[in-house]
Design a protein around this motif. Structure first.
Motif, mmCIF file in Angstrom:
data_model
loop_
_atom_site.group_PDB
_atom_site.id
_atom_site.type_symbol
_atom_site.label_atom_id
_atom_site.label_comp_id
_atom_site.label_asym_id
_atom_site.label_seq_id
_atom_site.Cartn_x
_atom_site.Cartn_y
_atom_site.Cartn_z
ATOM 1 N N ASP A 1 0.822 -1.213 0.000
ATOM 2 C CA ASP A 1 0.000 0.000 0.000
ATOM 3 C C ASP A 1 0.854 1.260 0.000
ATOM 4 O O ASP A 1 0.512 2.263 -0.631
ATOM 5 C CB ASP A 1 -0.926 0.014 1.223
ATOM 6 C CG ASP A 1 -2.125 -0.903 1.049
ATOM 7 O OD1 ASP A 1 -2.473 -1.199 -0.115
ATOM 8 O OD2 ASP A 1 -2.711 -1.314 2.063
ATOM 9 N N MET A 2 1.978 1.229 0.717
ATOM 10 C CA MET A 2 2.861 2.384 0.767
ATOM 11 C C MET A 2 3.457 2.679 -0.605
ATOM 12 O O MET A 2 3.570 3.840 -1.015
ATOM 13 C CB MET A 2 3.986 2.140 1.785
ATOM 14 C CG MET A 2 3.493 2.058 3.224
ATOM 15 S SD MET A 2 4.694 1.331 4.385
ATOM 16 C CE MET A 2 5.956 2.598 4.412
ATOM 17 N N LEU A 3 3.834 1.633 -1.316
ATOM 18 C CA LEU A 3 4.479 1.813 -2.616
ATOM 19 C C LEU A 3 3.479 1.900 -3.763
ATOM 20 O O LEU A 3 3.803 2.411 -4.830
ATOM 21 C CB LEU A 3 5.463 0.661 -2.881
ATOM 22 C CG LEU A 3 6.614 0.536 -1.874
ATOM 23 C CD1 LEU A 3 7.511 -0.639 -2.250
ATOM 24 C CD2 LEU A 3 7.427 1.817 -1.808
ATOM 25 N N GLY A 4 2.272 1.389 -3.542
ATOM 26 C CA GLY A 4 1.271 1.393 -4.603
ATOM 27 C C GLY A 4 0.517 2.697 -4.727
ATOM 28 O O GLY A 4 -0.329 2.843 -5.615
ATOM 29 N N GLY A 5 0.796 3.638 -3.843
ATOM 30 C CA GLY A 5 0.129 4.935 -3.917
ATOM 31 C C GLY A 5 -1.157 5.007 -3.129
ATOM 32 O O GLY A 5 -1.829 6.034 -3.129
ATOM 33 N N ASN A 6 -1.514 3.910 -2.436
ATOM 34 C CA ASN A 6 -2.728 3.936 -1.625
ATOM 35 C C ASN A 6 -2.522 4.672 -0.307
ATOM 36 O O ASN A 6 -3.488 5.091 0.338
ATOM 37 C CB ASN A 6 -3.194 2.499 -1.338
ATOM 38 C CG ASN A 6 -3.595 1.762 -2.594
ATOM 39 O OD1 ASN A 6 -4.181 2.342 -3.506
ATOM 40 N ND2 ASN A 6 -3.278 0.473 -2.663
ATOM 41 N N MET A 7 -1.262 4.781 0.111
ATOM 42 C CA MET A 7 -0.925 5.470 1.351
ATOM 43 C C MET A 7 0.203 6.453 1.073
ATOM 44 O O MET A 7 1.187 6.097 0.425
ATOM 45 C CB MET A 7 -0.480 4.473 2.431
ATOM 46 C CG MET A 7 -1.538 3.464 2.838
ATOM 47 S SD MET A 7 -0.858 2.181 3.931
ATOM 48 C CE MET A 7 -0.408 3.153 5.364
ATOM 49 N N ILE A 8 0.046 7.671 1.547
ATOM 50 C CA ILE A 8 1.084 8.690 1.402
ATOM 51 C C ILE A 8 1.792 8.841 2.739
ATOM 52 O O ILE A 8 1.151 8.908 3.792
ATOM 53 C CB ILE A 8 0.491 10.042 0.968
ATOM 54 C CG1 ILE A 8 -0.152 9.904 -0.419
ATOM 55 C CG2 ILE A 8 1.559 11.135 0.947
ATOM 56 C CD1 ILE A 8 0.823 9.566 -1.506
ATOM 57 N N GLY A 9 3.128 8.887 2.705
ATOM 58 C CA GLY A 9 3.898 8.918 3.932
ATOM 59 C C GLY A 9 4.546 10.256 4.223
ATOM 60 O O GLY A 9 4.729 11.095 3.336
ATOM 61 N N ALA A 10 4.895 10.444 5.510
ATOM 62 C CA ALA A 10 5.588 11.648 5.957
ATOM 63 C C ALA A 10 6.687 11.245 6.923
ATOM 64 O O ALA A 10 6.663 10.160 7.516
ATOM 65 C CB ALA A 10 4.619 12.620 6.611
ATOM 66 N N TYR A 11 7.645 12.131 7.093
ATOM 67 C CA TYR A 11 8.817 11.894 7.936
ATOM 68 C C TYR A 11 8.703 12.794 9.153
ATOM 69 O O TYR A 11 8.504 13.997 9.022
ATOM 70 C CB TYR A 11 10.081 12.226 7.149
ATOM 71 C CG TYR A 11 11.285 11.374 7.469
ATOM 72 C CD1 TYR A 11 11.284 10.020 7.186
ATOM 73 C CD2 TYR A 11 12.420 11.938 8.044
ATOM 74 C CE1 TYR A 11 12.400 9.238 7.457
ATOM 75 C CE2 TYR A 11 13.536 11.170 8.313
ATOM 76 C CZ TYR A 11 13.517 9.822 8.022
ATOM 77 O OH TYR A 11 14.625 9.052 8.295
#
Length: 380
Positions: free
Chosen positions: A115-125
């Motif tokens: 999901d993180m790499l498929g664009g279903n989840m957007i991440g932040a640092y």
């Protein structure tokens, strides 16, 4: 003007063309309105994810694009030439996937990476704190161990995509000293997690930057990334790659400013000639072009070292330093080329100039980059 790129494979050339097509159709038509109104571009990141542009640097087995870093960075540059704020958010998302990819267990990777790499989840640092920016060992945000996880108390600052991202890489203190920092994968709907109002920034208006507040927030043990106390190693391993992302964004921004300045100089006439034909102006544009080309070469050199498995930490700092300083100068000179018009919001160069400034600050200020470079020379 499209940059003629030296890419390693025909697939990479097709990827760059795809990026240009998507960016020109999706980003260019709406960037001015969103930056002016300071509104979030709903749906843009889903579109980029569907096009496969949010996971290029990661293995295909987990849903990534399997591309060399040098190719990913050139894609990032193309996005930045259309919309710097979006490109920065893409760079941060790529950075946010790094801890799980490198330090996660097989079970964690299978559960979260697709999901993180498929664009279903957007991440932040989520590393910096109000009193601890580049000095990551000075973090105060605390994670106290409980029977089934950790209770998080404290605050974080300067989070790109804060309040909007689906997951956050949180670095919090589980012990004393520099070896007392741990990394956690925190979901946006975690109870006890809240966000401050977006910072009123000089540029990058469309993507929010916020503080985060943890009020006894519970994070299950299964969301600990790496070993307890391994946080700074995880954070610093990702930052070298992140610095290359910012270098590529800076080059895209500088290229856009150069293109706008050249286009204006070819249209505007003075004393019976196009102003580009006056030597004083032509030499200024030449210096701008040299700065852009040189900055691009530094980030590509560092990326190729990374792809080859060679040490590249110093090269990443050099690229970040050179590219962001170049972006600041080139965008400032672009305003000068346009004269009074460049100082108005009718032309994009004034926005480019405002956006370029932050590239000299985040992912480690350029003074920190000089410190990294100097220390690497002293350690030889």
């Amino acid at each position: 003007m499209a940059v003629e790129r030296l890419l390693p494979t025909p697939e990479a050339h097709e990827l760059i063309q795809l990026t240009r097509d998507v960016a020109d159709k999706v980003l260019t038509p709406i960037v001015d309105a969103h930056e002016k109104a300071e509104t979030y571009p709903e749906g843009v990141f889903a579109t980029l994810g569907e096009a496969g542009l949010l996971s290029l640097a990661y293995p295909e087995e987990f849903g990534g694009g399997g591309q060399p870093y040098e190719v990913y960075l050139q894609v990032l540059e193309e996005l930045a030439a259309r919309w710097a704020a979006v490109a920065v958010a893409v760079s941060v998302h790529t950075l946010a996937c790094h801890p799980m990819m490198i330090f996660g267990t097989d079970e964690q990777k299978q559960r979260w990476l697709p999901d993180m790499l498929g664009g279903n989840m957007i991440g932040a640092y989520s590393l910096s704190e109000p009193q601890a920016g580049s000095d990551a060992a000075a973090l105060n945000c605390k994670a106290s161990a409980t029977e089934n996880g950790y209770r998080i108390t404290g605050s974080k600052a300067w989070i790109t995509h804060g309040g909007v991202a689906d997951f956050y890489n949180l670095f919090a203190r589980t012990g004393e000293g520099s070896r007392g920092i741990s990394c956690f994968l925190v979901a946006k709907d975690t109870e006890g997690l809240s966000f401050g109002k977006p910072e009123e920034k000089m540029g990058l208006h469309a993507i929010p930057t916020t503080a985060a507040y943890y009020d006894n927030a519970f994070v299950p043990t299964e969301r600990l990334v790496g070993a307890e106390g391994q946080g700074l190693q995880i954070a610093f391993s990702a930052l070298d790659s992140g610095r290359l992302g910012i270098a590529a964004v800076a080059v895209g921004l500088a290229q856009a400013a150069l293109d706008d300045a050249v286009a204006y100089a070819q249209e505007r006439s003075a004393f019976g000639r196009k102003i580009i034909d006056h030597q004083g102006l032509g030499f200024l544009l030449a210096d701008m072009a040299a700065a852009v080309d040189s900055a691009r070469a530094t980030y590509l050199d560092a990326a190729r070292r990374r792809d080859a498995g060679l040490p590249y930490s110093r090269n990443a700092s050099v690229a970040k330093l050179v590219a962001t300083d170049a972006a600041m100068k080139v965008t400032t000179d672009a305003v000068q080329v346009l004269g009074g018009y460049g100082y108005t919001r009718d032309f994009r160069v004034e926005r480019y100039m405002r956006e370029a400034k932050i590239t000299q600050i985040f992912e480690g200020t350029n003074q920190i980059q000089r410190l990294v470079i100097a220390r690497s020379l002293a350690d030889r």
